[in-house]
Each structure stands twice: as C-alpha cells, then as structure tokens.
Enzyme design. Structure first.
Site, PDB file in Angstrom:
ATOM      1  N   HIS A   1       0.660  -0.954   0.455  1.00  0.00           N
ATOM      2  CA  HIS A   1       0.000   0.040  -0.058  1.00  0.00           C
ATOM      3  C   HIS A   1       1.188   0.967   0.095  1.00  0.00           C
ATOM      4  CE1 HIS A   1      -2.271  -3.541   1.636  1.00  0.00           C
ATOM      5  NE2 HIS A   1      -3.639  -2.670   0.995  1.00  0.00           N
TER       6      HIS A   1
ATOM      7  N   HIS B   1      -3.936   3.129  -3.523  1.00  0.00           N
ATOM      8  CA  HIS B   1      -4.673   2.675  -2.145  1.00  0.00           C
ATOM      9  C   HIS B   1      -3.437   1.487  -1.512  1.00  0.00           C
ATOM     10  CE1 HIS B   1      -6.337   1.038   1.176  1.00  0.00           C
ATOM     11  NE2 HIS B   1      -6.246  -0.211   1.053  1.00  0.00           N
TER      12      HIS B   1
ATOM     13  N   GLU C   1     -17.882  -4.284  24.464  1.00  0.00           N
ATOM     14  CA  GLU C   1     -16.818  -5.475  24.417  1.00  0.00           C
ATOM     15  C   GLU C   1     -15.982  -5.147  23.423  1.00  0.00           C
ATOM     16  OE1 GLU C   1     -20.365  -6.068  24.051  1.00  0.00           O
ATOM     17  OE2 GLU C   1     -21.277  -6.294  26.094  1.00  0.00           O
TER      18      GLU C   1
ATOM     19  N   HIS D   1     -28.925 -16.091  25.022  1.00  0.00           N
ATOM     20  CA  HIS D   1     -27.675 -15.900  26.054  1.00  0.00           C
ATOM     21  C   HIS D   1     -27.139 -16.877  26.160  1.00  0.00           C
ATOM     22  CE1 HIS D   1     -29.854 -12.175  26.257  1.00  0.00           C
ATOM     23  NE2 HIS D   1     -29.368 -11.629  27.599  1.00  0.00           N
TER      24      HIS D   1
HETATM   25  C1  LIG Z   1     -11.726  -4.573  10.290  1.00  0.00           C
HETATM   26  C2  LIG Z   1     -10.754  -4.093   8.501  1.00  0.00           C
HETATM   27  N1  LIG Z   1     -11.400  -4.297   7.783  1.00  0.00           N
HETATM   28  C3  LIG Z   1     -11.818  -4.751   6.159  1.00  0.00           C
HETATM   29  C4  LIG Z   1     -10.426  -3.887   6.324  1.00  0.00           C
HETATM   30  C5  LIG Z   1      -8.939  -3.989   4.599  1.00  0.00           C
HETATM   31  N2  LIG Z   1      -8.729  -2.961   4.452  1.00  0.00           N
HETATM   32  C6  LIG Z   1      -7.722  -2.310   4.324  1.00  0.00           C
HETATM   33  S1  LIG Z   1      -7.304  -0.409   4.349  1.00  0.00           S
HETATM   34  C7  LIG Z   1      -8.702  -0.090   4.058  1.00  0.00           C
HETATM   35  C8  LIG Z   1     -10.058   0.718   3.602  1.00  0.00           C
HETATM   36  C9  LIG Z   1      -9.149   1.650   4.118  1.00  0.00           C
HETATM   37  O1  LIG Z   1      -9.340   2.993   3.678  1.00  0.00           O
HETATM   38  P1  LIG Z   1      -8.136   4.070   5.047  1.00  0.00           P
HETATM   39  O2  LIG Z   1      -8.344   3.941   6.302  1.00  0.00           O
HETATM   40  O3  LIG Z   1      -9.492   5.762   4.014  1.00  0.00           O
HETATM   41  O4  LIG Z   1      -6.900   4.126   4.168  1.00  0.00           O
HETATM   42  P2  LIG Z   1      -6.475   4.627   3.043  1.00  0.00           P
HETATM   43  O5  LIG Z   1      -7.454   4.312   1.512  1.00  0.00           O
HETATM   44  O6  LIG Z   1      -7.005   6.260   3.379  1.00  0.00           O
HETATM   45  O7  LIG Z   1      -5.280   4.708   2.960  1.00  0.00           O
HETATM   46  C10 LIG Z   1     -10.327  -1.850   4.068  1.00  0.00           C
HETATM   47  C11 LIG Z   1     -11.132  -1.711   3.961  1.00  0.00           C
HETATM   48  C12 LIG Z   1      -9.188  -4.326   7.271  1.00  0.00           C
HETATM   49  N3  LIG Z   1      -7.832  -4.512   6.900  1.00  0.00           N
HETATM   50  N4  LIG Z   1      -9.832  -4.311   8.425  1.00  0.00           N
END
Ligand SMILES: Cc1ncc(C[n+]2csc(CCOP(=O)(O)OP(=O)(O)O)c2C)c(N)n1
Ligand SMILES: [Mg+2]
Length: 666
Positions: free
Chosen positions: A40, A271, A417, A479
C-alpha cells in the site's frame, strides 16, 4: 528540532530539511511496494509529511533503547500503511529494520511483514491491520499510562500515545466504543492523527459516509483540530495544540493519498497497488528524488538520525531518576511482566476451599480467587462491559479507575465488549498492568477479533466470560452460548478454561497469570456447582487429569468440562453400580492437555476404553479425543426455561446419557 522564531526562516528550513526527509519515506514506500509487487503506497506517501513532523519534533523515543518504559507509544492504526513505520524506524536509527529487511518487504522471514507485527520489530508497539483496533488499543495504552502515572508519579511515568489512523479506522464500529471510553476517562495523553484523505478502497468516502467526524469526537469529550497535512508549520501547530490540550485530541490532517505520485495521487487506485515503473519514474522526477531504490542520500539520512538521537538525553535523565527513585525497582518489575514473589500462588486460599468445600457458581469462585489475587498483585486491573454484578469481576482491592482517580484498578468499560477487549490488548502491550475483563460468554463474538489479536500479539489478557451454557437458564437462546467455547478453542495461542469447581477455577486463574505470553479465556457458570476436587495438587496445569479412577475393570472413560464434570461423576457411579468400570477425566483446558507428552495423554485416554465426552455445547471437535466413542452435547440453539429442565430436555442428565453408553457397550 525546535521550530525557529522567524516564519520565513522556518519555511526555508522546512523546504530544505523536512521535505527531503519526508520524500525519503515516500521513496522507500513506493520502491518497497514495487519490489514486493504488493502493498500500500498511498497511505505512507500521503502521511509522510505529518509523520516527519511527529518523529522529528513531537514523539519521545530513543531508537537505541526501544523498550524505554517512559517512551511515547506510537500506533500505526492504519496498518496497511506499514511501509510508513518501517521507513521511520529505519531512518531514525532503530537496529531493525535494516535496508535489507525493507528490500524484503512482505517476504517470508522479513520483519517487514505485510502489516506491522508487534513481536517482529521493536518500535512496533502493536499489531495492526484490522482497522479500528489500533485506535482502540491506543486507548488502552493511554489508560495504562495514566494509571501508572497515578501510581508512580510523573518522575517515572509521563508519556503520550500518538496514533495515525485512516478513514477506515474512524468508520469502524469499534471506533465509537474507543472514542466514548477515552472521552469519558479524559485521556489527555492520547492524540489521534487522522489521515483525512477522503479516500478508501472503493473510492471517495462520500460513497459511504456523510458523518461530521470532528463533531462526533467533540460530542464525546475530545478536543479536535485540523491542519493541512502537507504544510509542516501547520502540522506542527496542530500537533502542539493536541499535545497541550487536557482532553484526548483528534487532528484531522488534510492529505492527498499517494502524494508525490503525480498521475495517481488523490485517487483510490493508489491505496493498495504498486505504482508501476513509469509512475515511479514520474514520482522521482516530481519529488526531485534522484537516488536509486533503497538508497538514502547521506545528508538526508544524517538529518533523520539526528532526529532519532533527540530522545537519548531525556532517556538518560529518566534512567537516572528511576535508579534513584524508591519505587523504580517496583515499576521495573511490573514493566517486565514479572509477578510479585508470592503472586498467584493462592496456597492458603485453596486450602480454605478444601476445608469448606463450597457449592458455588464458578463465576463466584472466580470472584473469590480474584479477591485473594488482587490483594497481592497490584498490577491486576479489572473491569467489565457493564456486567460487573454478573461477571463478579470487582474486588475489594480494585477501586474504580476514573477520570478523577486514575490510580483505581477497575474500569467501567460500559457496554463496549470490542472496545474493552482491544483496550485490554493495549494495556497489556503498554506493560505494567495485567488487564482482565468480563462479559457474557455469548457476547465474546462481539469482541472476537480482539481476542484473536490478543493471541496473535501474545498479550496476557484474561477474559472472564460468564454464563457459559444453557445452564444460565431462563434468558434463553440469545444468551446461551453453544458454539462459543469450541470456537474459542480454535484460536491458536489462546488458553480456554472451563473449570469444574472452585479449586479448578483458582488453578485456572493461577495459570492465566503464569502464562505471560498468551491470553486466557475463563468460561464460568452462572449456576452453582458442587465441589469435585478436594486436594491441592496443581492438576489443571496438565489441562486434563484423572479425577476418578474406575473400581471395576475399566470399560469407559468419561471426560467432561465445567458444569458437566459433576454429571460425568454421576454417570460413572451408575456404571460402576452395574459393574462397568469408568474413569472420570476432568478436562478444564484442551490446549494445556495437548502440550503434555504422548505417554501422559495415552494413559489418560487409553485406546481400549469407550471414550465419552460430556459438554453443554457443540460436539464438533470432541471427536479428536473420543474417536468413535460418544460426544454428548448440544448441536442446536438452547431454549428458555429453568436450567434443570434444559439439561433434561437436551439429554444432559445421567438418566439420558447412561442408556447411550450401555447401548454402545452391548
Ligand atoms: C476490519 C477491516 N476491514 C477491512 C479491511 C480491509 N481494508 C484495508 S485498508 C481499507 C480501506 C481503508 O481506508 P482508509 O483507512 O481511508 O485508508 P487509505 O485508503 O486512505 O489508505 C480496507 C477496507 C481491514 N484491513 N480491516
Ligand atoms: Mg482514506
């Protein structure tokens, strides 16, 4: 590097000094992602300027002493931007990662893993990647810091927690929990720098959110600020404001994702994919970066190393203070994660159980063990997600930990939680405290990924999950856990205990504390259980043990956990009455049993006996011990009724189990 007085001179210095330093991060990120052909680049390139200001002017750290306990904690919550932290650690002079490690980004054996992992590199305070949890862990780190500050004083403990988080981290539900908790506790030592680039994987954030995030944080008791994330002076202004404000701070850093890649910056395609050869060439041109991949010009590296060396004086001064301080050794003990000399033994307490043989629920046994332990282990910090009176997690030694009293040892986490579990990970990772917290076992699903992250990060977090089966009765199937104990056993490096009585519960607590590098789940009953153990031998340490030996020639081995051990004993009695020899094996912890040697395991579960498991939960999994024997359990949801009626309804009584065994024997 303090900011200079004259604005013009400062701007000039920013251009000549900071811009190349930030570009070094950009170059390492784009080249490492290109070499790995995965990763990334967008986030590290976009946040390079903010990170440069943070690591050159604000963060308190010393690369030559990465574990210095009074260092600021830095959490890269947006873990996909891992190259940002790898570049920072390398440039500021940590022993690792080396440039070779960075060249091997995302390859087997490189500490520069796809997402940052806490036990691969010093300087990586926690494992991130599951979005949102970094912020929530940082809340835990900030709680631990305030607690230790209140306990040991500012001379020994006075540091901040800095977070870089993305849109995703702020969008996740756990963010709401973490932000609410941090606001309530007034954690002014916590500063979150939001990479406000308005881009996520699918595209513009407006596709999925219209939330006024600053307003939400402000409504939760936070201080908020904004800055241009590519203007060093403006970043420094906002960070200084955040550092000074007594509330937790959120700084919206307006950035361009992939900043520096002239044709791709600002778009969602930057990204998570390599920039490609031609865009990397264009970026080099745009940034004026003429060095070959993985080469940092000496003057730029020297500036970075100088920034890294800033903290050495403060660290040395702290060490001198700690050495002279009457409580220095005690803080060092707690930070090392070592129990006090007499901690956790519970000898006198267990003897009292033998003398009294109480018939109590294991949640009550847990409270009794906790009373004994929290009295002698001051680093234990408890809490519950609003089920204190049900989880029995509060003791006389653990007063409330609140905004006005950080020295307390009991956190009212609220109905959060996931936020609680992630915060406990942060507390354990910070060090100096041993967190435990409760909820109903059925709601372990709400925090399950944080439990998994405890296991992955080797944190000593103790989960007190009560109301562990249909035995909770009338609250019904919403539960009543059926699949939970088994599904928690599936998580590697997690100890799952289901103790049968007060002595086993005390033993489970001792084992949870003794296992400094893995988390523990205690699955505890709501309903009273008769005592089954009457000796002080530390039998739970083997995970399973022979509780009763057959009198008649052994034909059957009954194994059971928790509330079903007493049922297994009744079944054994009935079999013996008919001349069928039956052992009873109490099986509080699968994981510890699996670690015993072959001889022990074979002796306990001999090949020539019919093996029968009894557990009020799904049977899938017990086959590994019963083979082609019988797994008695519940492979459906429960029902709403008094517990005894449910045990009968689901066939978990001696009357219903006995015929099944006899049918197999005949
Ligand atoms: C809980 C979770 N859901 C989905 C992902 C997959 N994922 C990784 S980065 C991302 C997008 C994140 O967007 P942002 O925080 O704005 O990062 P940017 O693209 O700006 O670097 C997703 C959906 C993950 N790593 N964790
Ligand atoms: Mg984003």
């Amino acid at each position: 590097m303090p900011r200079v007085q004259s604005q013009e001179r400062q701007m000039e210095r920013d251009q000549t000094v900071l811009t190349p330093m930030a570009n070094a991060i950009r170059a390492l990120a784009m080249d490492a992602v290109e070499a790995a052909n995965s990763g990334h680049p967008g986030m590290p390139m976009g946040m390079a300027d903010v990170a440069t200001v943070l690591f050159t002017e604000f963060l308190k750290y010393d690369p030559s002493a990465p574990k210095w306990s009074d260092r600021d904690r830095f959490v890269l919550s947006a873990g996909h931007g891992s190259m940002l932290i790898y570049a920072l650690l390398h440039l500021t002079g940590y022993a690792a990662p080396t440039i070779g490690d960075i060249r091997n980004f995302r390859q087997l054996g490189s500490p520069c893993a796809g997402h940052p992992e806490n036990d691969m590199l010093e300087g990586v305070e926690c494992t991130t990647g599951p979005l949102g949890q970094g912020v929530a862990m940082a809340v835990g780190m900030a709680i631990a810091e305030r607690h230790l500050n209140a306990t040991f004083g500012s001379e020994l403990v006075d540091h901040k927690t800095w977070v870089i988080a993305g849109d995703g981290c702020l969008m996740e539900g756990v963010n709401h929990e973490a932000v609410g908790l941090a606001g309530t506790l007034g954690l002014g030592n916590l500063n979150v720098l939001w990479d406000d680039n308005k881009i996520t994987i699918d595209g513009d954030t407006s596709l999925s959110t219209t939330e006024d995030i600053l307003a939400r944080y402000a409504a939760s008791g936070w201080h908020t600020a904004s800055c241009d994330g590519h203007d060093f002076a403006d970043i420094a202004r906002a960070l200084a404001e955040a550092a000074a404000d007594p509330r937790p701070s959120l700084v919206s850093c307006k950035t361009v994702i992939g900043k520096g890649a002239p044709n791709k910056q600002g778009g969602h395609n930057v990204h998570g994919s390599p920039l490609g050869k031609s865009e990397i060439e264009a970026a080099r041109e745009y940034l004026g970066w003429t060095s070959a991949p993985f080469e940092i010009p000496a003057d730029i590296l020297a500036n970075w190393r100088a920034a890294g060396a800033r903290g050495a004086t403060a660290r040395a001064a702290w060490e001198a203070r700690a050495a002279a301080h009457p409580q220095g050794a005690e803080l060092a003990r707690r930070m090392a994660g070592e129990l006090p000399a007499d901690g956790g033994a519970q000898g006198a307490y267990i003897q009292s159980l033998i003398d009294n043989s109480p018939t109590v629920a294991t949640r009550k046994s847990s409270e009794m063990a906790l009373e004994a332990m929290t009295a002698v282990i001051p680093e234990m910090v408890g809490g519950s997600a609003d089920l204190t009176g049900s989880n029995n997690t509060k003791t006389k030694s653990t007063g409330p930990l609140t905004k006005d009293s950080y020295g307390g040892r009991y956190v009212y986490y609220g109905i959060r939680e996931f936020g609680m579990a992630a915060a406990m990970n942060g507390m354990a990772l910070h060090g100096g405290v041993i967190p435990y917290g409760g909820t109903f076992l059925v709601f372990s699903d709400y925090c399950r990924n944080a439990v998994r992250m405890s296991a992955l990060q080797h944190t000593r977090v103790i989960y007190v999950f009560t109301h562990d089966s249909i035995g909770l009765g009338e609250d019904g199937p919403t539960h009543q856990p059926v699949e939970h104990v088994m599904s928690l056993r599936m998580i590697p490096n997690l100890l799952v205990f289901r103790p049968a009585d007060a002595i086993e519960t005390a033993e489970a607590w001792s084992l949870a504390l003794a296992n400094a590098h893995r988390p523990t789940v205690l699955a505890l009953t709501r309903q009273n259980l008769p005592p089954v153990r009457f000796d002080t031998e530390f039998k739970s340490a083997k995970g399973a043990y022979r509780l009763v030996s057959a009198s008649a020639p052994r034909k059957v081995v009954l194994m059971a956990t928790g509330s079903e051990v007493a049922i297994a004993m009744d079944v054994a009695k009935a079999l013996e009455a008919e001349g069928v020899g039956a052992d009873v094996v109490s099986f509080p912890c699968w994981e510890l049993f699996d670690e015993q040697d072959e001889a022990y395991r074979a002796d306990l579960l001999p090949a020539d006996a019919l093996k029968v498991s009894i557990e009020a939960g799904v049977t899938l999994g017990w086959q590994k011990y019963v083979g082609d024997g019988i797994a008695v359990g519940i492979d459906s949801f429960g029902a709403s009724a008094p517990a005894p009626a449910l045990y009968d309804h689901f066939g978990l009584t001696p009357d219903k189990i006995l015929p099944r065994i006899k049918a197999r024997l005949s």
